[in-house]
Design a protein around this motif. Structure first.
Motif, PDB file in Angstrom:
ATOM      1  N   GLU A 424      62.367  30.516  31.722  1.00 38.46           N
ATOM      2  CA  GLU A 424      62.970  31.431  30.763  1.00 38.46           C
ATOM      3  C   GLU A 424      63.813  32.735  31.426  1.00 38.46           C
ATOM      4  O   GLU A 424      62.804  33.259  32.057  1.00 38.46           O
ATOM      5  N   PHE A 425      64.725  33.013  31.197  1.00 39.89           N
ATOM      6  CA  PHE A 425      65.247  34.197  31.619  1.00 39.89           C
ATOM      7  C   PHE A 425      65.953  35.151  30.616  1.00 39.89           C
ATOM      8  O   PHE A 425      66.239  34.394  29.395  1.00 39.89           O
ATOM      9  N   GLY A 426      65.897  36.371  30.886  1.00 43.27           N
ATOM     10  CA  GLY A 426      66.803  37.192  29.873  1.00 43.27           C
ATOM     11  C   GLY A 426      67.775  38.176  30.491  1.00 43.27           C
ATOM     12  O   GLY A 426      67.657  38.233  31.779  1.00 43.27           O
ATOM     13  N   HIS A 427      68.646  38.495  29.827  1.00 45.50           N
ATOM     14  CA  HIS A 427      69.650  39.897  30.705  1.00 45.50           C
ATOM     15  C   HIS A 427      70.007  41.104  29.757  1.00 45.50           C
ATOM     16  O   HIS A 427      69.871  40.931  28.652  1.00 45.50           O
ATOM     17  N   TRP A 428      70.276  41.704  30.793  1.00 46.41           N
ATOM     18  CA  TRP A 428      70.522  43.275  30.246  1.00 46.41           C
ATOM     19  C   TRP A 428      71.867  43.572  30.235  1.00 46.41           C
ATOM     20  O   TRP A 428      72.581  42.876  30.901  1.00 46.41           O
ATOM     21  N   PRO A 429      72.273  44.540  29.474  1.00 45.29           N
ATOM     22  CA  PRO A 429      73.964  45.032  29.615  1.00 45.29           C
ATOM     23  C   PRO A 429      73.955  45.378  31.243  1.00 45.29           C
ATOM     24  O   PRO A 429      73.105  45.894  31.667  1.00 45.29           O
ATOM     25  N   ALA A 430      75.283  45.055  31.626  1.00 47.85           N
ATOM     26  CA  ALA A 430      75.494  45.373  33.163  1.00 47.85           C
ATOM     27  C   ALA A 430      74.738  44.712  34.063  1.00 47.85           C
ATOM     28  O   ALA A 430      74.723  45.260  35.383  1.00 47.85           O
ATOM     29  N   ASP A 431      73.968  43.822  34.075  1.00 48.66           N
ATOM     30  CA  ASP A 431      73.114  43.193  34.762  1.00 48.66           C
ATOM     31  C   ASP A 431      72.821  41.695  34.666  1.00 48.66           C
ATOM     32  O   ASP A 431      73.722  41.091  33.620  1.00 48.66           O
ATOM     33  N   GLY A 432      72.383  40.996  35.500  1.00 46.40           N
ATOM     34  CA  GLY A 432      72.293  39.566  35.558  1.00 46.40           C
ATOM     35  C   GLY A 432      70.858  39.092  34.938  1.00 46.40           C
ATOM     36  O   GLY A 432      70.397  39.775  33.868  1.00 46.40           O
ATOM     37  N   PHE A 433      70.287  38.169  35.242  1.00 48.07           N
ATOM     38  CA  PHE A 433      69.134  37.592  34.691  1.00 48.07           C
ATOM     39  C   PHE A 433      67.919  38.002  35.334  1.00 48.07           C
ATOM     40  O   PHE A 433      67.727  38.122  36.577  1.00 48.07           O
ATOM     41  N   HIS A 434      66.720  38.077  34.371  1.00 46.57           N
ATOM     42  CA  HIS A 434      65.528  38.516  35.083  1.00 46.57           C
ATOM     43  C   HIS A 434      64.472  37.431  34.245  1.00 46.57           C
ATOM     44  O   HIS A 434      64.616  37.209  33.224  1.00 46.57           O
ATOM     45  N   LEU A 435      63.597  36.928  34.987  1.00 49.83           N
ATOM     46  CA  LEU A 435      62.320  36.108  34.456  1.00 49.83           C
ATOM     47  C   LEU A 435      61.726  36.867  33.391  1.00 49.83           C
ATOM     48  O   LEU A 435      61.584  38.042  33.254  1.00 49.83           O
ATOM     49  N   LEU A 436      61.514  36.057  32.350  1.00 50.25           N
ATOM     50  CA  LEU A 436      60.700  36.396  31.259  1.00 50.25           C
ATOM     51  C   LEU A 436      59.182  36.134  31.527  1.00 50.25           C
ATOM     52  O   LEU A 436      58.211  36.890  31.166  1.00 50.25           O
ATOM     53  N   ARG A 437      58.980  34.951  32.276  1.00 49.01           N
ATOM     54  CA  ARG A 437      57.602  34.651  32.399  1.00 49.01           C
ATOM     55  C   ARG A 437      57.615  33.826  33.739  1.00 49.01           C
ATOM     56  O   ARG A 437      58.759  33.053  33.980  1.00 49.01           O
ATOM     57  N   LEU A 438      56.197  33.714  34.610  1.00 56.77           N
ATOM     58  CA  LEU A 438      56.396  32.941  35.688  1.00 56.77           C
ATOM     59  C   LEU A 438      55.151  32.028  35.715  1.00 56.77           C
ATOM     60  O   LEU A 438      53.969  32.290  36.242  1.00 56.77           O
ATOM     61  N   PRO A 439      55.254  30.908  35.020  1.00 60.09           N
ATOM     62  CA  PRO A 439      53.810  30.017  35.006  1.00 60.09           C
ATOM     63  C   PRO A 439      53.445  29.300  36.334  1.00 60.09           C
ATOM     64  O   PRO A 439      54.345  28.658  36.831  1.00 60.09           O
ATOM     65  N   VAL A 440      52.508  29.677  36.710  1.00 56.78           N
ATOM     66  CA  VAL A 440      52.021  29.112  38.011  1.00 56.78           C
ATOM     67  C   VAL A 440      50.478  28.565  37.970  1.00 56.78           C
ATOM     68  O   VAL A 440      49.608  29.077  37.337  1.00 56.78           O
ATOM     69  N   ARG A 441      50.445  27.492  38.641  1.00 56.25           N
ATOM     70  CA  ARG A 441      48.982  26.762  38.864  1.00 56.25           C
ATOM     71  C   ARG A 441      48.315  27.295  40.198  1.00 56.25           C
ATOM     72  O   ARG A 441      49.021  27.593  40.992  1.00 56.25           O
ATOM     73  N   LEU A 442      47.170  27.639  39.993  1.00 57.21           N
ATOM     74  CA  LEU A 442      46.349  28.445  40.827  1.00 57.21           C
ATOM     75  C   LEU A 442      45.319  27.712  41.434  1.00 57.21           C
ATOM     76  O   LEU A 442      44.652  26.640  41.031  1.00 57.21           O
TER      77      LEU A 442
END
Length: 442
Positions: A424-442
């Motif tokens: 899932e990604f979100g975006h802000w005014p004047a910007d591109g997308f950024h991750l909202l979460r990074l689920p990782v198996r460890l």
């Protein structure tokens, strides 16, 4: 930032309709695509006029590496629009961005956001930055390495026991919070609250943004008062000492600097904490994702850990978390990058485009290559250039090298816990997308 501006979106294929006669309305997809429209813009003789996502005022966009570097050092392009001789007419994209992001904020708190160092020029900028430069010493940063290593190891060990974790929310955010709080001088018992406030302010759904700002500003005021009464060996105490104590009636600090006003000191400390948490946390998440997206590069890094010294600058270049820089304004009519700029005309730089310019990086600069060799200096513009070069660059490199070692090299089984298209990604005014979460198996 208004909640409506933070949209959860899937990625779509970008399409460019760039022309030289009408502004191009950029989408978040275009802003973060290192090839797409940027390749067309770089090929144009003149700087294109664009409208950034969520805004309405056109700006001239600088995309070629050499031109971006020149723009960031050009004295006739300034950040403070009010200092344009005779005033500047037309729209103001920076003011529009601030209004979109902070509409409805209490005025007595919004002023601390407006005190961002990136929005000042010349002597005013130098006066505010000088005490920070002396407090942000190489010795102070180098002394943090063992602390960063211990903190990262403790965090990742606890998450490994769970088997799966959100490496943005459960690792990157807590790590960058603890590190900047240790440097600045936030007491250990308060760091959890500080992390919550900054996440509410900078990266929530927008519903608690004002609460986050009020919480962190009130806390900073209280912390400054405590350090005035009982100085310690931290950055806040150094700023109070080096930048003067205007509350005590002194006009100069110990290094001869003009004293910070109380509001300036609060703004500077708030800036250090907020920019020391969210941007590096997001970079770490996006850099980890970039390596998961390139399994050949990840395998090579795990097989040859000595490449870590090259991988860090390459990932900074490849990700370029700040895709678009702050607005600048021409102080006079002059020609820049083949374009006749008018006095007061807004200009901004596309740092992501510059860091993927084939003229600078050869064929296929969009390819991640952890063996890439850079020339002198950073080899990229992810930290900016010139007077506004990022103060936290050395700290960012240190934390990144520790994280890639702890998460990827020492844990060869680490991998995405969801399909790539489920992120899932979100975006802000004047910007591109950024991750909202990074689920990782460890």
């Amino acid at each position: 930032m208004k909640a409506a501006a933070r949209k959860i979106c899937g990625m779509t294929s970008p399409h460019s309709t760039a022309t030289t006669t009408a502004p191009v309305h950029l989408t978040p997809e275009l802003v973060e695509d290192p090839v797409g429209a940027y390749a067309e813009f770089r090929a144009q003789d003149q700087l294109p006029q664009v409208v950034l996502p969520g805004l309405t005022t056109p700006v001239r966009l600088v995309t070629r590496y050499a031109d971006v570097k020149a723009a960031l050092a050009e004295p006739r392009l300034i950040r403070d629009r009010s200092k344009v001789p005779g005033g500047a007419g037309g729209g103001d994209p920076q003011a529009e961005l601030v209004e979109a992001a902070f509409e409805g904020f209490p005025a007595e708190y919004a002023k601390y956001v407006a005190g961002h160092l990136a929005l000042f020029d010349g002597e005013d900028h130098a006066r505010r930055r000088a005490p920070l430069t002396r407090a942000f010493t190489a010795r102070r940063i180098a002394a943090l390495r063992s602390f960063v290593e211990r903190t990262a190891e403790d965090l990742i060990r606890g998450l490994t026991e769970k088997g799966e974790a959100d490496l943005l929310g459960e690792f990157a955010y807590p790590l960058t919070t603890v590190v900047i709080c240790e440097l600045v001088g936030v007491d250990e018992a308060d760091r959890g609250r500080v992390c919550d406030w900054i996440r509410d302010f900078a990266y929530g759904d927008g519903s608690r943004m004002a609460d986050g700002l009020v919480g962190i500003v009130d806390y900073v005021k209280e912390l400054i008062a405590r350090r005035r009464a009982e100085p310690t060996d931290d950055l806040i105490s150094a700023l109070i000492e080096g930048g003067g104590d205007s509350k005590g009636g002194d006009s100069k600090g110990s290094d001869g600097d003009e004293a910070f006003t109380e509001d300036e000191l609060v703004s500077v400390v708030f800036l250090l904490i907020s920019t020391g948490i969210t941007p590096p946390a997001l970079f770490l998440a996006h850099a980890l994702l970039a390596l998961f997206d390139h399994p050949d590069q990840l395998a090579q890094l795990r097989a040859e850990p000595e490449l870590l010294g090259r991988a860090v600058p390459e990932l900074l270049r490849y990700v370029t978390l700040v895709r678009i820089g702050a607005s600048m304004y021409a102080t006079e009519d002059f020609e820049f990058a083949g374009t006749a700029l008018r006095k007061g005309e807004p200009v901004t730089v596309a740092l992501l485009a510059a860091n993927h310019d084939p003229r600078e990086y050869g064929e296929a600069p969009e390819r991640l290559d952890i063996t890439r060799e850079f020339g002198r200096g950073d080899g990229h513009l992810a930290f900016g250039h010139g007077a506004h070069y990022c103060l936290g660059a050395a700290l960012g490199r240190l934390v990144a090298s520790v994280v890639f070692d702890q998460v990827l090299i020492r844990r060869p089984g680490a991998a995405l816990a969801v399909r790539r298209d489920e992120l899932e990604f979100g975006h802000w005014p004047a910007d591109g997308f950024h991750l909202l979460r990074l689920p990782v198996r460890l």
